[in-house]
Write a protein that holds these residues in place. Structure first.
Motif, PDB file in Angstrom:
ATOM      1  N   VAL A 114       0.903  -1.351  -0.076  1.00 14.44           N
ATOM      2  CA  VAL A 114       0.030  -0.072   0.021  1.00 14.44           C
ATOM      3  C   VAL A 114       0.861   1.171   0.039  1.00 14.44           C
ATOM      4  N   ASN A 115       2.022   1.267   0.694  1.00 15.68           N
ATOM      5  CA  ASN A 115       2.780   2.522   0.899  1.00 15.68           C
ATOM      6  C   ASN A 115       3.278   2.763  -0.485  1.00 15.68           C
ATOM      7  N   GLN A 116       3.547   1.730  -1.349  1.00 22.74           N
ATOM      8  CA  GLN A 116       4.230   2.020  -2.661  1.00 22.74           C
ATOM      9  C   GLN A 116       3.315   2.517  -3.589  1.00 22.74           C
ATOM     10  N   ILE A 117       1.930   1.830  -3.257  1.00 20.60           N
ATOM     11  CA  ILE A 117       0.897   2.342  -4.279  1.00 20.60           C
ATOM     12  C   ILE A 117       0.823   4.011  -4.047  1.00 20.60           C
ATOM     13  N   ILE A 118       0.547   4.267  -2.704  1.00 13.03           N
ATOM     14  CA  ILE A 118       0.533   5.749  -2.226  1.00 13.03           C
ATOM     15  C   ILE A 118       1.415   6.583  -2.760  1.00 13.03           C
ATOM     16  N   ARG A 119       2.797   6.368  -2.799  1.00 12.82           N
ATOM     17  CA  ARG A 119       3.773   7.157  -2.965  1.00 12.82           C
ATOM     18  C   ARG A 119       3.719   7.247  -4.544  1.00 12.82           C
ATOM     19  N   ASP A 120       3.656   5.968  -5.347  1.00 13.77           N
ATOM     20  CA  ASP A 120       3.749   6.473  -6.706  1.00 13.77           C
ATOM     21  C   ASP A 120       2.556   6.754  -7.300  1.00 13.77           C
ATOM     22  N   SER A 121       1.301   6.853  -6.723  1.00 15.96           N
ATOM     23  CA  SER A 121       0.225   7.666  -7.213  1.00 15.96           C
ATOM     24  C   SER A 121       0.116   9.224  -6.811  1.00 15.96           C
ATOM     25  N   ASN A 122       1.131   9.400  -5.749  1.00 14.06           N
ATOM     26  CA  ASN A 122       1.014  11.025  -5.099  1.00 14.06           C
ATOM     27  C   ASN A 122      -0.259  11.182  -4.737  1.00 14.06           C
ATOM     28  N   VAL A 123      -0.520  10.380  -3.745  1.00 10.43           N
ATOM     29  CA  VAL A 123      -1.519  10.877  -2.615  1.00 10.43           C
ATOM     30  C   VAL A 123      -1.510  10.573  -1.401  1.00 10.43           C
ATOM     31  N   ALA A 124      -2.146  11.401  -0.547  1.00 13.05           N
ATOM     32  CA  ALA A 124      -2.090  11.144   0.959  1.00 13.05           C
ATOM     33  C   ALA A 124      -2.424   9.784   1.282  1.00 13.05           C
ATOM     34  N   LYS A 125      -1.936   9.346   2.209  1.00 11.81           N
ATOM     35  CA  LYS A 125      -2.254   8.080   3.004  1.00 11.81           C
ATOM     36  C   LYS A 125      -3.806   8.309   3.507  1.00 11.81           C
ATOM     37  N   ALA A 126      -4.207   9.483   3.863  1.00 12.11           N
ATOM     38  CA  ALA A 126      -5.756   9.355   4.222  1.00 12.11           C
ATOM     39  C   ALA A 126      -6.718   9.505   3.053  1.00 12.11           C
ATOM     40  N   SER A 127      -6.118   9.857   1.971  1.00 16.36           N
ATOM     41  CA  SER A 127      -7.002  10.174   0.812  1.00 16.36           C
ATOM     42  C   SER A 127      -7.003   8.622   0.182  1.00 16.36           C
ATOM     43  N   PHE A 128      -6.036   7.953   0.208  1.00 16.26           N
ATOM     44  CA  PHE A 128      -6.013   6.515  -0.096  1.00 16.26           C
ATOM     45  C   PHE A 128      -7.204   5.739   0.486  1.00 16.26           C
ATOM     46  N   TYR A 129      -7.160   5.996   2.111  1.00 15.06           N
ATOM     47  CA  TYR A 129      -8.044   5.012   2.657  1.00 15.06           C
ATOM     48  C   TYR A 129      -9.338   5.542   2.646  1.00 15.06           C
ATOM     49  N   ASP A 130      -9.426   6.805   2.341  1.00 17.62           N
ATOM     50  CA  ASP A 130     -11.002   7.416   2.144  1.00 17.62           C
ATOM     51  C   ASP A 130     -11.610   6.672   0.802  1.00 17.62           C
ATOM     52  N   HIS A 131     -10.758   6.122  -0.038  1.00 16.61           N
ATOM     53  CA  HIS A 131     -11.272   5.501  -1.397  1.00 16.61           C
ATOM     54  C   HIS A 131     -11.337   4.014  -1.195  1.00 16.61           C
ATOM     55  N   PHE A 132     -10.181   3.583  -0.595  1.00 18.93           N
ATOM     56  CA  PHE A 132     -10.146   1.950  -0.285  1.00 18.93           C
ATOM     57  C   PHE A 132      -9.757   1.883   1.101  1.00 18.93           C
ATOM     58  N   THR A 133     -10.583   1.206   1.886  1.00 16.96           N
ATOM     59  CA  THR A 133     -10.383   0.852   3.403  1.00 16.96           C
ATOM     60  C   THR A 133      -9.399  -0.136   3.574  1.00 16.96           C
ATOM     61  N   SER A 134      -9.187  -1.074   2.310  1.00 17.04           N
ATOM     62  CA  SER A 134      -8.020  -2.143   2.334  1.00 17.04           C
ATOM     63  C   SER A 134      -7.568  -2.443   1.094  1.00 17.04           C
ATOM     64  N   LYS A 135      -6.335  -2.896   1.051  1.00 14.76           N
ATOM     65  CA  LYS A 135      -5.674  -3.589  -0.170  1.00 14.76           C
ATOM     66  C   LYS A 135      -6.690  -4.511  -1.055  1.00 14.76           C
ATOM     67  N   HIS A 136      -7.248  -5.250  -0.062  1.00 15.39           N
ATOM     68  CA  HIS A 136      -8.329  -6.426  -0.795  1.00 15.39           C
ATOM     69  C   HIS A 136      -9.567  -5.625  -1.432  1.00 15.39           C
ATOM     70  N   LEU A 137      -9.869  -4.437  -0.877  1.00 16.85           N
ATOM     71  CA  LEU A 137     -11.013  -3.729  -1.572  1.00 16.85           C
ATOM     72  C   LEU A 137     -10.496  -2.988  -2.913  1.00 16.85           C
TER      73      LEU A 137
END
Length: 177
Positions: free
Chosen positions: A28-51
């Motif tokens: 998840v950290n790699q996805i967050i870094r490479d997509s240039n989004v904040a961690k909170a923004s990632f989890y706003d859209h996807f509550t887990s890697k499985h989702l």
């Protein structure tokens, strides 16, 4: 990166990473870094890697079938549609460097832990069977063509070339179609 919406960026990056590295090797950290989004923004859209995997597979299913349909749309006969379907495999191999079937690749990593993802994978394969059955009304022949298609997906990934697809097209033209 052409997407500006954080959710779209995450999906685009995750799609590439899942295809290139696999689901389990992508963090998840790699996805967050490479997509240039904040961690909170990632989890706003996807509550887990499985989702995220479920969303990725849903989107991939739609895009893959749109691509297949665009390959066969101008075909006039069922024979042409079948051959164009196998040509679509060759196109996808070129586009994705012989990455194989992303649905089977994900299944091998997710196993049956993620029921929603498993259902998308299963439905993708059922829809592909239905696609061939709509073209070839004979149930046994359409199933055989589907199995040849699936074999071509796997074999072209293993051998990293188009030979198996070309051989199958030649076989189909002279023996089935």
């Amino acid at each position: 990166m052409k997407k500006t919406n954080p959710k779209e960026r995450v999906l685009e990056v995750a799609s590439n990473l899942f295809r290139e590295q696999g689901f389990n090797s992508t963090g998840v950290n790699q996805i967050i870094r490479d997509s240039n989004v904040a961690k909170a923004s990632f989890y706003d859209h996807f509550t887990s890697k499985h989702l995220l995997a479920t969303e990725y597979l849903s989107q991939r299913h739609l895009n893959w079938f749109q691509g297949l349909q665009s390959f066969v749309i101008n075909s006039n006969t069922s024979e042409e549609k079948i051959i164009k379907s196998f040509e679509y495999l060759k196109f996808m191999n070129d586009q994705e460097n012989f990455g194989g079937c992303v649905f089977l690749n994900m299944l091998s990593e997710l196993k049956y832990n993620n029921i929603d993802s498993y259902q998308i994978i299963k439905n993708h394969k059922l829809e592909l069977q239905h696609f061939f059955h709509e073209i070839i009304k004979d149930k046994q022949t359409s199933f055989l063509v589907y199995m040849l298609f699936e074999s071509c997906l796997t074999e072209s990934q293993i051998f990293r070339n188009q030979t198996i697809i070309d051989t199958t097209i030649t076989y189909l033209k002279s023996n089935i179609l």
